[in-house]
Scaffold this motif. Structure first.
Motif, mmCIF file in Angstrom:
data_model
loop_
_atom_site.group_PDB
_atom_site.id
_atom_site.type_symbol
_atom_site.label_atom_id
_atom_site.label_comp_id
_atom_site.label_asym_id
_atom_site.label_seq_id
_atom_site.Cartn_x
_atom_site.Cartn_y
_atom_site.Cartn_z
ATOM 1 N N PHE A 139 0.835 -1.204 0.000
ATOM 2 C CA PHE A 139 0.000 0.000 0.000
ATOM 3 C C PHE A 139 0.866 1.249 0.000
ATOM 4 C CE2 PHE A 139 -2.858 -3.101 2.139
ATOM 5 C CZ PHE A 139 -3.910 -3.042 1.239
ATOM 6 N N PHE A 142 0.510 4.022 3.785
ATOM 7 C CA PHE A 142 -0.552 3.270 4.438
ATOM 8 C C PHE A 142 -1.190 4.039 5.596
ATOM 9 C CE2 PHE A 142 -1.649 -0.095 7.652
ATOM 10 C CZ PHE A 142 -2.774 -0.549 7.002
ATOM 11 N N ILE A 146 -5.436 6.080 5.893
ATOM 12 C CA ILE A 146 -6.583 5.540 6.623
ATOM 13 C C ILE A 146 -7.547 6.675 7.002
ATOM 14 C CG2 ILE A 146 -7.328 4.324 8.710
ATOM 15 C CD1 ILE A 146 -4.686 2.798 8.659
ATOM 16 N N TYR A 197 -7.302 -2.554 10.304
ATOM 17 C CA TYR A 197 -8.083 -1.861 9.277
ATOM 18 C C TYR A 197 -8.251 -2.657 7.980
ATOM 19 C CZ TYR A 197 -10.021 1.996 6.582
ATOM 20 O OH TYR A 197 -10.849 2.773 5.813
ATOM 21 N N PRO A 198 -7.213 -3.314 7.431
ATOM 22 C CA PRO A 198 -7.409 -4.069 6.172
ATOM 23 C C PRO A 198 -7.955 -5.484 6.371
ATOM 24 C CG PRO A 198 -5.128 -3.288 6.427
ATOM 25 C CD PRO A 198 -5.782 -3.243 7.764
ATOM 26 N N ILE A 201 -9.893 -7.168 3.621
ATOM 27 C CA ILE A 201 -9.087 -7.737 2.535
ATOM 28 C C ILE A 201 -8.598 -9.128 2.930
ATOM 29 C CG2 ILE A 201 -6.940 -7.487 1.216
ATOM 30 C CD1 ILE A 201 -7.340 -4.461 1.357
ATOM 31 N N ASP A 202 -8.127 -9.270 4.182
ATOM 32 C CA ASP A 202 -7.688 -10.588 4.674
ATOM 33 C C ASP A 202 -8.810 -11.614 4.538
ATOM 34 O OD1 ASP A 202 -5.351 -9.320 5.360
ATOM 35 O OD2 ASP A 202 -5.840 -9.153 7.484
ATOM 36 N N ARG A 216 0.057 -11.567 5.677
ATOM 37 C CA ARG A 216 0.197 -10.104 5.658
ATOM 38 C C ARG A 216 1.055 -9.642 6.813
ATOM 39 N NH1 ARG A 216 -2.760 -5.559 7.719
ATOM 40 N NH2 ARG A 216 -4.485 -6.847 8.475
ATOM 41 N N ASP A 219 1.345 -3.455 5.951
ATOM 42 C CA ASP A 219 0.846 -3.034 4.637
ATOM 43 C C ASP A 219 1.437 -3.845 3.486
ATOM 44 O OD1 ASP A 219 3.360 -1.986 5.125
ATOM 45 O OD2 ASP A 219 3.044 -0.210 3.895
ATOM 46 N N ALA A 242 -9.795 -2.135 -1.588
ATOM 47 C CA ALA A 242 -8.892 -1.155 -0.979
ATOM 48 C C ALA A 242 -9.374 0.268 -1.230
ATOM 49 C CB ALA A 242 -7.476 -1.353 -1.522
ATOM 50 N N LEU A 245 -11.981 1.224 1.044
ATOM 51 C CA LEU A 245 -11.465 1.512 2.386
ATOM 52 C C LEU A 245 -10.651 2.806 2.425
ATOM 53 C CD1 LEU A 245 -10.249 -2.073 3.394
ATOM 54 C CD2 LEU A 245 -12.232 -0.869 4.307
ATOM 55 N N LEU A 247 -7.782 3.165 0.773
ATOM 56 C CA LEU A 247 -6.374 2.809 0.642
ATOM 57 C C LEU A 247 -5.981 2.769 -0.831
ATOM 58 C CD1 LEU A 247 -6.228 -0.114 3.242
ATOM 59 C CD2 LEU A 247 -5.621 2.286 3.611
#
Length: 362
Positions: A139, A142, A146, A197-198, A201-202, A216, A219, A242, A245, A247
């Protein structure tokens, strides 16, 4: 939850943890000298709802060629954030993290993520062989990307104590820089929110897409798969998530590599041989940086004990990987610069040992 923060035992424990490694600083010693009145003052502000964070101590650092702006907290604010993190945020948010999220989590870290990558490569090889692809994603800026409003939405989904939510809103708002909203680097609370925060995505990659070989570290993340087109499609989908979000994916650093031809992740160059052996070498930048560091310490006349401890630390870390030749060449450079001091140190040790009053080994 809010009542936990007003407990003096909790605040005292937070101070003891906050001062670890920095108790030599004047500001820490002054705060500890008046510890009980200071903690009572902090508790009273929390009970009355009048807590306001003090201004940051701001400075810039250059880390591996990257310019970073650091905003450091006053010790009283650090105590509160430590209590917030240890007693509320970590128990609430960490339960939603996937196992292969390794940054700033107790018992994990950069070495954990490196080992998970190695385990994933081994499992992939047993099923698909050495032919395959890895998607590496990074990212851009990063913490600076946010958005506070989306972060607060996530916080409200998990925390139902309005006083805690308002306190977190106050703390997060202090990171504002004019019209630009971000999370500062150097704060424990920023690290926890950066890890969490991500999570969407996970979960999308791990659960929805069913990617077993995913990990991960803050970032940076990777996905291993036998189908290159699948990874291209996945990247498009992740990019859309992303953007939702707030990002931005760094297109320059985001690439798809063949695992048998090698790739660099977390400062290690890695590739899989046809026999399944995983070779991990320190990246070239690491070697060049250490050579420059030795040269700089030699020119500046740095104390030899400090030079020796620093070099032993670097050497021991590199030897964990396939860095024999790199270490051999660096040893030659070390002896070129500091051979005389090392010889004198050894003679001194032998002399003291012969008198029976020295036990250090070099």
């Amino acid at each position: 939850m809010y009542e936990v923060l007003t407990d003096l035992d909790v605040l005292y424990d937070a101070f003891e943890k906050s001062k670890m490694g920095v108790d030599w600083k004047c500001s820490i010693q002054k705060y500890e000298y008046n510890l009980l009145p200071e903690l009572m003052k902090l508790r009273r502000k929390l009970l009355e709802g009048k807590y306001k964070q003090k201004p940051f101590f701001e400075f810039d650092i250059n880390e591996r060629g990257k310019h970073r702006h650091i905003r450091s907290l006053h010790i009283s604010d650090r105590v509160l954030q430590r209590a917030l993190c240890d007693r509320i945020l970590i128990p609430v948010f960490y339960r939603y993290l996937i196992y292969d999220n390794g940054a700033s989590v107790k018992g994990k870290g950069i070495e954990f993520t490196r080992q998970r990558l190695m385990a994933h490569l081994q499992r992939y090889y047993r099923r698909h062989g050495s032919k395959g692809y890895i998607l590496l994603v990074d990212f851009s800026k990063f913490f600076d990307s946010i958005p506070h409003d989306k972060l607060m939405e996530m916080i409200r989904e998990k925390i139902d104590d309005e006083k805690v939510v308002n306190l977190l809103k106050e703390v997060i708002s202090t990171f504002d820089q004019g019209d630009h909203r971000s999370l500062g680097i150097g704060s424990q609370i920023s690290q926890i929110f950066g890890i969490y925060y991500p999570t969407r995505i996970d979960n999308y990659i791990k659960i929805v897409k069913g990617c077993k070989y995913y990990g991960r570290y803050m970032d940076d993340f990777y996905v291993i798969h036998h189908d290159k087109e699948f990874l291209k499609e996945l990247l498009t989908e992740v990019t859309a998530i992303a953007e939702g979000l707030g990002l931005t994916i760094n297109q320059r650093k985001t690439q798809i590599y063949r695992i048998d031809r090698g790739f660099t992740f977390l400062k290690l160059y890695t590739f899989v041989t046809p026999t399944g052996k995983i070779i991990r070498k320190p990246c070239k930048k690491n070697i060049v940086r250490q050579r420059r560091k030795l040269k700089k310490m030699y020119k500046n006349g740095t104390n030899f004990d400090d030079v020796l401890e620093s070099y032993k630390s670097w050497r021991g870390n590199i030897l964990k990987y396939n860095g024999y030749h790199a270490v051999k060449n660096m040893d030659s450079l070390f002896y070129y610069y500091f051979g005389e001091q090392l010889y004198a140190e050894r003679k001194s040790i032998e002399s003291k040992r012969s008198k029976g009053n020295y036990s250090r080994t070099l």
